[in-house]
Design an enzyme around this catalytic site. Structure first.
Site, PDB file in Angstrom:
ATOM      1  N   TYR B  91       0.823  -1.218   0.000  1.00 20.91           N
ATOM      2  CA  TYR B  91       0.000   0.000   0.000  1.00 20.91           C
ATOM      3  C   TYR B  91       0.853   1.263   0.000  1.00 20.91           C
ATOM      4  O   TYR B  91       0.422   2.306   0.470  1.00 20.91           O
ATOM      5  CB  TYR B  91      -0.940  -0.003   1.206  1.00 20.91           C
ATOM      6  CG  TYR B  91      -1.903  -1.170   1.214  1.00 20.91           C
ATOM      7  CD1 TYR B  91      -2.948  -1.235   0.297  1.00 20.91           C
ATOM      8  CD2 TYR B  91      -1.759  -2.203   2.129  1.00 20.91           C
ATOM      9  CE1 TYR B  91      -3.825  -2.308   0.290  1.00 20.91           C
ATOM     10  CE2 TYR B  91      -2.630  -3.284   2.136  1.00 20.91           C
ATOM     11  CZ  TYR B  91      -3.665  -3.327   1.218  1.00 20.91           C
ATOM     12  OH  TYR B  91      -4.529  -4.389   1.219  1.00 20.91           O
ATOM     13  N   ASP B 150      -0.834  -9.718   9.517  1.00 19.27           N
ATOM     14  CA  ASP B 150       0.113 -10.781   9.150  1.00 19.27           C
ATOM     15  C   ASP B 150       1.558 -10.399   9.442  1.00 19.27           C
ATOM     16  O   ASP B 150       2.262 -11.157  10.089  1.00 19.27           O
ATOM     17  CB  ASP B 150      -0.073 -11.187   7.686  1.00 19.27           C
ATOM     18  CG  ASP B 150      -1.039 -12.365   7.573  1.00 19.27           C
ATOM     19  OD1 ASP B 150      -0.911 -13.296   8.382  1.00 19.27           O
ATOM     20  OD2 ASP B 150      -1.918 -12.345   6.706  1.00 19.27           O
ATOM     21  N   HIS B 398       3.903  -7.342  -4.354  1.00 17.16           N
ATOM     22  CA  HIS B 398       2.609  -7.367  -5.023  1.00 17.16           C
ATOM     23  C   HIS B 398       1.840  -6.079  -4.750  1.00 17.16           C
ATOM     24  O   HIS B 398       2.105  -5.373  -3.791  1.00 17.16           O
ATOM     25  CB  HIS B 398       1.784  -8.560  -4.529  1.00 17.16           C
ATOM     26  CG  HIS B 398       1.632  -8.591  -3.038  1.00 17.16           C
ATOM     27  ND1 HIS B 398       2.353  -9.430  -2.223  1.00 17.16           N
ATOM     28  CD2 HIS B 398       0.883  -7.838  -2.212  1.00 17.16           C
ATOM     29  CE1 HIS B 398       2.034  -9.205  -0.956  1.00 17.16           C
ATOM     30  NE2 HIS B 398       1.149  -8.244  -0.921  1.00 17.16           N
ATOM     31  N   TYR B 486     -10.797  -0.266  -0.217  1.00 17.15           N
ATOM     32  CA  TYR B 486     -10.725   0.330   1.116  1.00 17.15           C
ATOM     33  C   TYR B 486      -9.350   0.917   1.406  1.00 17.15           C
ATOM     34  O   TYR B 486      -9.175   1.655   2.367  1.00 17.15           O
ATOM     35  CB  TYR B 486     -11.106  -0.717   2.188  1.00 17.15           C
ATOM     36  CG  TYR B 486      -9.969  -1.553   2.742  1.00 17.15           C
ATOM     37  CD1 TYR B 486      -9.404  -2.589   1.997  1.00 17.15           C
ATOM     38  CD2 TYR B 486      -9.465  -1.319   4.009  1.00 17.15           C
ATOM     39  CE1 TYR B 486      -8.373  -3.353   2.503  1.00 17.15           C
ATOM     40  CE2 TYR B 486      -8.426  -2.090   4.533  1.00 17.15           C
ATOM     41  CZ  TYR B 486      -7.878  -3.095   3.773  1.00 17.15           C
ATOM     42  OH  TYR B 486      -6.852  -3.851   4.270  1.00 17.15           O
ATOM     43  N   ARG B 487      -8.389   0.627   0.520  1.00 18.16           N
ATOM     44  CA  ARG B 487      -7.009   0.987   0.829  1.00 18.16           C
ATOM     45  C   ARG B 487      -6.215   0.778  -0.444  1.00 18.16           C
ATOM     46  O   ARG B 487      -6.449  -0.217  -1.147  1.00 18.16           O
ATOM     47  CB  ARG B 487      -6.547   0.019   1.895  1.00 18.16           C
ATOM     48  CG  ARG B 487      -5.277   0.309   2.600  1.00 18.16           C
ATOM     49  CD  ARG B 487      -5.087  -0.750   3.680  1.00 18.16           C
ATOM     50  NE  ARG B 487      -3.836  -0.584   4.339  1.00 18.16           N
ATOM     51  CZ  ARG B 487      -3.314  -1.466   5.181  1.00 18.16           C
ATOM     52  NH1 ARG B 487      -3.978  -2.578   5.444  1.00 18.16           N
ATOM     53  NH2 ARG B 487      -2.162  -1.244   5.761  1.00 18.16           N
TER      54      ARG B 487
HETATM   55  C1  LIG Z   1       2.641 -10.153   2.787  1.00 18.22           C
HETATM   56  C2  LIG Z   1       1.903  -9.003   3.397  1.00 18.22           C
HETATM   57  C3  LIG Z   1       0.858  -9.236   4.278  1.00 18.22           C
HETATM   58  C4  LIG Z   1       0.161  -8.167   4.828  1.00 18.22           C
HETATM   59  N1  LIG Z   1      -0.852  -8.429   5.701  1.00 18.22           N
HETATM   60  C5  LIG Z   1      -1.522  -7.414   6.270  1.00 18.22           C
HETATM   61  C6  LIG Z   1      -2.540  -7.654   7.233  1.00 18.22           C
HETATM   62  O1  LIG Z   1      -2.792  -8.787   7.629  1.00 18.22           O
HETATM   63  N2  LIG Z   1      -3.223  -6.577   7.717  1.00 18.22           N
HETATM   64  C7  LIG Z   1      -2.924  -5.310   7.351  1.00 18.22           C
HETATM   65  O2  LIG Z   1      -3.550  -4.369   7.828  1.00 18.22           O
HETATM   66  N3  LIG Z   1      -1.945  -5.068   6.467  1.00 18.22           N
HETATM   67  C8  LIG Z   1      -1.231  -6.058   5.929  1.00 18.22           C
HETATM   68  N4  LIG Z   1      -0.208  -5.770   5.063  1.00 18.22           N
HETATM   69  C9  LIG Z   1       0.065  -4.364   4.712  1.00 18.22           C
HETATM   70  C10 LIG Z   1       1.113  -3.659   5.623  1.00 18.22           C
HETATM   71  O3  LIG Z   1       2.330  -4.354   5.554  1.00 18.22           O
HETATM   72  C11 LIG Z   1       0.687  -3.525   7.079  1.00 18.22           C
HETATM   73  O4  LIG Z   1      -0.564  -2.914   7.169  1.00 18.22           O
HETATM   74  C12 LIG Z   1       1.675  -2.701   7.932  1.00 18.22           C
HETATM   75  O5  LIG Z   1       1.341  -2.821   9.292  1.00 18.22           O
HETATM   76  C13 LIG Z   1       1.660  -1.209   7.555  1.00 18.22           C
HETATM   77  O6  LIG Z   1       2.918  -0.675   7.796  1.00 18.22           O
HETATM   78  P1  LIG Z   1       3.297   0.070   9.152  1.00 18.22           P
HETATM   79  O7  LIG Z   1       2.581  -0.598  10.253  1.00 18.22           O
HETATM   80  O8  LIG Z   1       4.754   0.165   9.212  1.00 18.22           O
HETATM   81  O9  LIG Z   1       2.625   1.498   8.972  1.00 18.22           O
HETATM   82  P2  LIG Z   1       3.303   2.780   8.339  1.00 18.22           P
HETATM   83  O10 LIG Z   1       3.840   2.442   7.016  1.00 18.22           O
HETATM   84  O11 LIG Z   1       4.206   3.411   9.295  1.00 18.22           O
HETATM   85  O12 LIG Z   1       2.014   3.686   8.217  1.00 18.22           O
HETATM   86  C14 LIG Z   1       1.026   3.469   7.270  1.00 18.22           C
HETATM   87  C15 LIG Z   1       0.491   4.801   6.776  1.00 18.22           C
HETATM   88  O13 LIG Z   1      -0.190   5.451   7.840  1.00 18.22           O
HETATM   89  C16 LIG Z   1       0.099   6.842   7.837  1.00 18.22           C
HETATM   90  N5  LIG Z   1       0.772   7.175   9.091  1.00 18.22           N
HETATM   91  C17 LIG Z   1       1.647   6.401   9.759  1.00 18.22           C
HETATM   92  N6  LIG Z   1       2.032   6.996  10.886  1.00 18.22           N
HETATM   93  C18 LIG Z   1       1.402   8.170  10.937  1.00 18.22           C
HETATM   94  C19 LIG Z   1       1.371   9.220  11.883  1.00 18.22           C
HETATM   95  N7  LIG Z   1       2.074   9.132  12.998  1.00 18.22           N
HETATM   96  N8  LIG Z   1       0.602  10.289  11.633  1.00 18.22           N
HETATM   97  C20 LIG Z   1      -0.140  10.355  10.503  1.00 18.22           C
HETATM   98  N9  LIG Z   1      -0.169   9.384   9.570  1.00 18.22           N
HETATM   99  C21 LIG Z   1       0.594   8.309   9.790  1.00 18.22           C
HETATM  100  C22 LIG Z   1       0.977   7.110   6.643  1.00 18.22           C
HETATM  101  O14 LIG Z   1       0.177   7.534   5.574  1.00 18.22           O
HETATM  102  C23 LIG Z   1       1.584   5.763   6.339  1.00 18.22           C
HETATM  103  O15 LIG Z   1       1.881   5.598   4.985  1.00 18.22           O
HETATM  104  C24 LIG Z   1       0.500  -6.830   4.484  1.00 18.22           C
HETATM  105  C25 LIG Z   1       1.545  -6.603   3.600  1.00 18.22           C
HETATM  106  C26 LIG Z   1       2.242  -7.672   3.060  1.00 18.22           C
HETATM  107  C27 LIG Z   1       3.366  -7.380   2.112  1.00 18.22           C
END
Ligand SMILES: Cc1cc2nc3c(=O)[nH]c(=O)nc-3n(C[C@H](O)[C@H](O)[C@H](O)COP(=O)(O)OP(=O)(O)OC[C@H]3O[C@@H](n4cnc5c(N)ncnc54)[C@H](O)[C@@H]3O)c2cc1C
Lengths: 190, 540
Positions: B91, B150, B398, B486-487
């Site tokens: 995403y 995940d 992906h 949704y995303r």
């Molecule tokens: C194989 C695989 C499986 C996955 N499975 C899942 C799953 O089960 N569920 C799921 O939800 N996702 C999944 N994902 C997607 C993603 O990897 C996760 O959601 C992950 O937790 C998001 O990255 P992060 O937690 O580091 O958030 P970040 O990348 O840090 O934040 C996400 C976004 O939130 C906003 N943000 C972050 N922090 C702030 C802040 N402090 N203030 C304002 N805006 C902010 C930004 O826009 C940022 O781009 C998957 C991805 C892969 C590749």
């Protein structure tokens, strides 16, 4: 976790090193750095790789795919911060470890992908220069390339490069799992 | 790396000097070899001019430092892009919506401020990962569980702010839905707290999310209205027992009663996340006869599938059910569920998958079959498990297309057919994508995601081009039939926002009005959520 570490204690032994070309000279010049090795023991090549890494003074950490808790225990909360980490894992595990390593200022400096073919042979694709003997040694080892891979990754005579964000080579055989040998270390800064 | 838009190199240097002074020299990253780490490894425009790249990154370690960074950015007109742990792979990763933005990397703000295992909440900073929070709870023997996505290395806050999802009970696996109270640095540098946190004397910011007046928290998710520096999240009390059981159904049409019964059980609070699968999905790649059935134009009437299922005793559908609670309660719930399914689906069979009693020993935890169902963070999804028929090159990544589909069997079958035939018409040959065996995901409560992954590559631009084109067409096709995303990664956010088109895109226009009022210079994540401040809007 304890069980995985125990496995490695069993795997460690110099006997596995018999036949390795000039291992003594393959130690990096700067051998004072603290070494860790992450090895995926779900794959047969893991045992010999671990034995070699241990013989070179690395602390060996066994995993099965998921490196998250081990990274925390062996690296983040460890009293000694490793200067370099090498490993034999799946590509997906390296993808994770590469990113975890960035947090400590480490980069993937060597990377050799091992790609299995349906007939049981393996192709080895290096992203940086290897020592001259390494391709032959890897090719000659057949599927039993753990030791050759460790030697190739560890050897200081092949130049370490920057494999940050390196793409895994294309692999058409979807039902087999490629492995990758790698070295995480600090980058050369200008 | 690109410079922030419309900023001269002299002013850029001046801004960097001020940022360095605000956060310290070790927390400002300007060298290409450092900034490159913020590229999106799953970018569908990797190495192409359209790839969104940062100009620099700054890593404040306190709310005060975040305020200082925002004020400097405001002064110079520099767009910021906040990330928590920045692992939003699929995403957008940690890359910004607008090239030249400065990444505000909040990983160093990783304090767990409070975990209350009597009132069941935690308050965390952005850099706290699921794993950090899990370990904190384990090490102190606290009586609460977390719900995890995940990948367990992500941020509790970052995931919630992109409407991320997990795998347990409905009231916990919608991570934004279970957040409670925010602390936010606004685009002018001021700090605001929402919910009960807005009352300085209140001690209930982790308990009650609304406080008084309009509920503004939603503005800080998938949007650029502020940088969140603290968040409360509701936690689940640790259950005594977990049962994972399976229902097997042998006719294609059985998806209709299967969903109806599961909806009722879930909405009544008797089961956690329903896990729908079709064993035929994988089997079709091992048996050509089944693949032929799957690709025949008349597959949708279900007759051939039903015949195959009967012949091979292979279920057309299977449903995993998670029960959490005291042993006698979950056993009784499972007996009740079996009776309901047996009545609704003649010939349904039942299987025991896993029974666990908590707390688990470390060995039992390691051996647990599906760790995310019991709130144990891990990265298995990236290891061998991710290399599958649907995800042949997991290490390359992906794109995820996740249309929201109403929670009924009829809708699932309708959407399957729409996307399968749609992709065929697009001439896109992704055999693993859609077909009659695609099962709905239930991560988000009360809705299905009929998700598919499209491959991306860091070495082959042709793969990316094909996936981008397919993604755009799928978004358009889905929207025509009421299936909204949704995303989505930054590249598609404008398009997706455009599909929410009621009353001439009133939603987007409202967001733009707010953005113009709160952040007219576009300091915080301009373009995030598919809307821009006036000065950056395309028609401007
Ligand atoms: C194989 C695989 C499986 C996955 N499975 C899942 C799953 O089960 N569920 C799921 O939800 N996702 C999944 N994902 C997607 C993603 O990897 C996760 O959601 C992950 O937790 C998001 O990255 P992060 O937690 O580091 O958030 P970040 O990348 O840090 O934040 C996400 C976004 O939130 C906003 N943000 C972050 N922090 C702030 C802040 N402090 N203030 C304002 N805006 C902010 C930004 O826009 C940022 O781009 C998957 C991805 C892969 C590749």
């Amino acid at each position: 976790m304890a069980t995985r570490r125990l496995f490695l204690q069993g795997a460690v032994g110099t006997a596995a090193l018999a036949g390795t070309p000039a291992i003594g000279t393959t130690l990096p010049a700067n051998h004072s750095y603290k070494l860790l090795a992450f090895i995926d023991i779900a794959h047969a090549q893991g045992g010999p790789f671990a034995a070699a890494a241990h013989a070179w003074g690395a602390r060996t950490v066994a995993l099965r795919g998921d490196p998250l808790a081990l990274w925390h225990d062996a690296v983040l909360t460890s009293a000694v911060q490793p200067k370099a980490i090498l490993g034999l894992t799946t590509q997906g595990t390296l993808f994770c470890l590469e990113r975890l390593g960035w947090e400590l200022g480490l980069r993937v400096r060597r990377r050799i992908d091992h790609l299995p073919a349906p007939d049981g042979t393996w192709r080895h694709v290096a992203h940086t220069d290897l020592p001259a003997w390494a391709p032959g040694m890897l090719a000659g080892a057949g599927s039993d390339f753990g030791l050759a891979a460790a030697s190739s990754a560890f050897n200081s005579s092949g130049s370490a490069g920057d494999c940050t964000h390196a793409a895994p080579p294309p692999h058409p055989h979807r039902n087999s799992t490629p492995l990758v040998t790698w070295l995480l270390a600090a980058p050369d800064r200008a | 790396m690109p410079l922030p838009p419309h900023l001269s190199p002299q002013l850029w240097q001046e801004a960097l000097t001020r940022l360095r002074a605000a956060v310290g020299p070790d927390a400002l990253f300007t060298a290409d070899e450092d900034v490159t780490l913020y590229r999106d490894a799953y970018s569908p425009v990797w190495g192409e001019p359209e790839e969104r790249q940062a100009s620099a990154a700054v890593a404040p370690n306190s709310t005060d430092q975040v305020q200082a960074v925002v004020r400097i950015a405001h002064h110079f007109g520099i767009p910021l892009f906040p990330i928590a742990t920045g692992r939003n792979l699929g995403y957008g990763g940690s890359a910004p919506n607008l090239s030249g933005s400065v990444i505000v990397d909040l990983k160093r703000m990783n304090r767990i401020i409070e975990v209350d295992d009597k009132r069941h909440f935690a308050i965390v900073e952005p850099g706290v990962s699921y794993f950090d929070l899990y370990r904190h709870i384990q090490e102190r023997g606290l009586d609460v569980w977390i719900d995890v996505p995940d990948p367990g290395w992500g941020s509790v806050m970052g995931n919630a702010l992109d409407h991320g999802v997990g795998h347990t009970w409905s009231s916990y696996r919608d991570h934004f839905g279970s957040h409670c109270g925010l602390e936010v640095v606004l685009p002018n540098g001021e700090v605001m707290r929402t919910g009960m946190g807005a009352m300085s004397s209140a001690k209930t910011s982790g308990d009650f999310r609304y406080g008084f007046g309009p509920y503004v928290d939603g503005l800080f998710a998938q949007a650029g209205f502020g940088i969140v520096t603290r968040m409360g999240i509701h936690l689940m009390p640790r259950p005594e027992c977990f049962l994972h059981r399976r229902v097997l159904a042998y006719r294609r049409q059985d998806i209709v009663p299967l969903v109806e019964v599961a909806n009722k059980l879930e909405d009544a609070g008797l089961v956690g996340m329903p896990l729908y699968e079709s064993p035929m999905f994988g089997a079709q790649f091992a048996d050509k006869a089944l693949r032929d059935i799957a690709t025949a134009s008349d597959v949708w009437n279900g007759n051939a599938i039903d015949r195959y299922a009967a012949e091979k005793t292979m279920p057309a559908w299977q449903l995993g059910l998670s029960f959490y609670g005291p042993a006698e309660v979950v056993e009784a719930s499972w007996r009740h569920a079996q009776a309901q399914f047996a009545k609704a689906i003649p010939g349904a069979k039942f299987e025991t998958i896993e029974t666990l009693r908590f707390p688990l020993s470390p060995q039992a935890e390691e051996e647990a079959l599906h760790k995310v169902l019991i709130g144990v963070p891990n990265l298995n999804i990236f290891a061998i498990g991710a290399r599958s028929a649907t995800n042949p090159e997991p290490a390359d990544g992906h794109l995820l297309f996740s249309p929201m589909v109403a929670r009924s069997g009829e809708e699932v079958m309708k959407a399957q057919r729409l996307f399968t035939e749609g992709m065929r018409e697009m001439g896109t040959d992704f055999p693993m994508s859609y077909g009659p065996f695609t099962a709905p995901f239930t991560w988000m409560p009360r809705i299905f995601a009929l998700t598919t992954g499209l491959p991306v590559s860091r070495s082959d631009p042709k793969v990316n081009q094909r996936s981008r084109e397919t993604m755009r067409k799928l978004i358009e096709l889905g929207a025509r039939h009421g299936y909204g995303e949704y995303r989505t990664p930054p590249l598609f956010q404008d398009q997706v926002m455009g599909t929410y088109d009621f009353n001439d895109n009133a939603l987007r226009r409202f967001c733009e009005t707010l953005k113009d009022a709160v952040d007219p210079k576009g300091i915080i994540a301009p373009g995030r959520g598919g809307f821009w401040p006036r000065a950056m809007r395309k028609e401007a």
